[in-house]
Scaffold this motif. Structure first.
Motif, PDB file in Angstrom:
ATOM      1  N   VAL A  46       0.841  -1.186   0.000  1.00 58.87           N
ATOM      2  CA  VAL A  46       0.000   0.000   0.000  1.00 58.87           C
ATOM      3  C   VAL A  46       0.881   1.241   0.000  1.00 58.87           C
ATOM      4  CG1 VAL A  46      -1.758   1.263   1.303  1.00 58.87           C
ATOM      5  CG2 VAL A  46      -1.825  -1.221   1.226  1.00 58.87           C
ATOM      6  N   ASP A  47       0.649   2.122  -0.957  1.00 61.82           N
ATOM      7  CA  ASP A  47       1.363   3.389  -1.007  1.00 61.82           C
ATOM      8  C   ASP A  47       0.792   4.291   0.092  1.00 61.82           C
ATOM      9  OD1 ASP A  47       2.669   5.716  -1.578  1.00 61.82           O
ATOM     10  OD2 ASP A  47       1.853   5.942  -3.608  1.00 61.82           O
ATOM     11  N   GLN A  48       1.641   4.768   0.991  1.00 62.52           N
ATOM     12  CA  GLN A  48       1.174   5.559   2.122  1.00 62.52           C
ATOM     13  C   GLN A  48       0.527   6.874   1.680  1.00 62.52           C
ATOM     14  OE1 GLN A  48       0.993   4.396   5.201  1.00 62.52           O
ATOM     15  NE2 GLN A  48       1.818   2.489   4.364  1.00 62.52           N
ATOM     16  N   ILE A  59      -1.215   7.347  -1.092  1.00 72.99           N
ATOM     17  CA  ILE A  59      -2.565   7.023  -1.570  1.00 72.99           C
ATOM     18  C   ILE A  59      -3.474   6.707  -0.386  1.00 72.99           C
ATOM     19  CG2 ILE A  59      -3.924   5.348  -2.882  1.00 72.99           C
ATOM     20  CD1 ILE A  59      -1.567   5.168  -4.827  1.00 72.99           C
ATOM     21  N   ALA A  60      -2.972   5.966   0.586  1.00 73.70           N
ATOM     22  CA  ALA A  60      -3.781   5.633   1.760  1.00 73.70           C
ATOM     23  C   ALA A  60      -4.202   6.898   2.507  1.00 73.70           C
ATOM     24  CB  ALA A  60      -3.018   4.698   2.684  1.00 73.70           C
ATOM     25  N   ALA A 101      -4.515   9.914   1.193  1.00 79.14           N
ATOM     26  CA  ALA A 101      -5.479  10.627   0.357  1.00 79.14           C
ATOM     27  C   ALA A 101      -6.862   9.994   0.463  1.00 79.14           C
ATOM     28  CB  ALA A 101      -5.004  10.626  -1.098  1.00 79.14           C
ATOM     29  N   VAL A 102      -6.917   8.673   0.510  1.00 75.76           N
ATOM     30  CA  VAL A 102      -8.203   7.991   0.656  1.00 75.76           C
ATOM     31  C   VAL A 102      -8.841   8.348   1.992  1.00 75.76           C
ATOM     32  CG1 VAL A 102      -9.258   5.706   0.944  1.00 75.76           C
ATOM     33  CG2 VAL A 102      -7.661   6.108  -0.916  1.00 75.76           C
ATOM     34  N   GLU A 103      -8.048   8.389   3.045  1.00 74.99           N
ATOM     35  CA  GLU A 103      -8.577   8.757   4.364  1.00 74.99           C
ATOM     36  C   GLU A 103      -9.115  10.185   4.362  1.00 74.99           C
ATOM     37  OE1 GLU A 103      -9.113   6.973   7.126  1.00 74.99           O
ATOM     38  OE2 GLU A 103      -8.489   5.230   5.961  1.00 74.99           O
ATOM     39  N   ARG A 104      -8.381  11.118   3.741  1.00 79.04           N
ATOM     40  CA  ARG A 104      -8.859  12.516   3.670  1.00 79.04           C
ATOM     41  C   ARG A 104     -10.149  12.598   2.876  1.00 79.04           C
ATOM     42  NH1 ARG A 104      -3.432  13.375   2.548  1.00 79.04           N
ATOM     43  NH2 ARG A 104      -3.901  13.761   0.358  1.00 79.04           N
ATOM     44  N   GLN A 105     -10.210  11.883   1.762  1.00 81.31           N
ATOM     45  CA  GLN A 105     -11.412  11.910   0.932  1.00 81.31           C
ATOM     46  C   GLN A 105     -12.603  11.310   1.685  1.00 81.31           C
ATOM     47  OE1 GLN A 105     -11.137   9.672  -2.678  1.00 81.31           O
ATOM     48  NE2 GLN A 105     -12.962  10.601  -3.542  1.00 81.31           N
ATOM     49  N   THR A 106     -12.379  10.226   2.390  1.00 84.80           N
ATOM     50  CA  THR A 106     -13.456   9.602   3.156  1.00 84.80           C
ATOM     51  C   THR A 106     -13.960  10.546   4.238  1.00 84.80           C
ATOM     52  OG1 THR A 106     -12.503   7.425   2.741  1.00 84.80           O
ATOM     53  CG2 THR A 106     -14.056   7.595   4.562  1.00 84.80           C
TER      54      THR A 106
END
Length: 150
Positions: A59-61, A63-64, A66-71
């Motif tokens: 897992v690219d940190q 990207i992870a 960014a996904v958390e911020r978007q969520t």
């Protein structure tokens, strides 16, 4: 080659395995006797080499994160768009009659807002224009009034 021994995959990490999530018994196929053999040294070396070559986390940190911020942003937008109804005192359930009255009020407010907006967007009426009076039902069109015969 005369025989082929298929070995079960080795566990990824040593230690106790977690208990099954569903303790209910599952129907199983008849169990054939399994002969357990100690894997040869070459097999164990190959498994160890494979584990060292494969990265622990793919897992690219960035990207992870960014996904958390978007969520988090989507949850905040959802919370704003669909706010939780106010709790009644003592967390008692609201009566159905009270809920219907509240929904009718909200519907009336929405309808009034929509009507005001539609009224504001309507083009202004021009009273007293000659063309409006001539094109009313029952009145002849200008060409008919002049006797052009069309």
């Amino acid at each position: 080659m005369r025989t082929l021994h298929v070995l079960a995959p080795a566990p990824m990490k040593a230690g106790p395995t977690p208990a099954a999530a569903d303790p209910a018994p599952q129907p199983t196929a008849p169990v054939a006797p399994v002969e357990r053999r100690t894997p040869p040294d070459g097999y164990r070396r190959a498994i160890e080499t494979h584990r060292q070559a494969v990265p622990v986390s793919r897992v690219d940190q960035g990207i992870a994160a960014a996904v958390e911020r978007q969520t988090a942003a989507m949850r905040e937008l959802s919370r704003r768009a669909f706010p939780e109804p106010e709790a009644t005192p003592g967390h008692a359930p609201a009566s159905i009659k009270q809920t219907h009255v509240q929904r009718r009020r909200l519907a009336a407010v929405t309808e009034a807002t929509a009507l005001r907006r539609a009224h504001a967007q309507r083009p202004p009426a021009h009273k007293g224009r000659q063309g409006d009076q001539l094109n009313q039902p029952g009145r002849p069109l200008p060409a008919q009034a002049a006797g052009s015969g069309r």
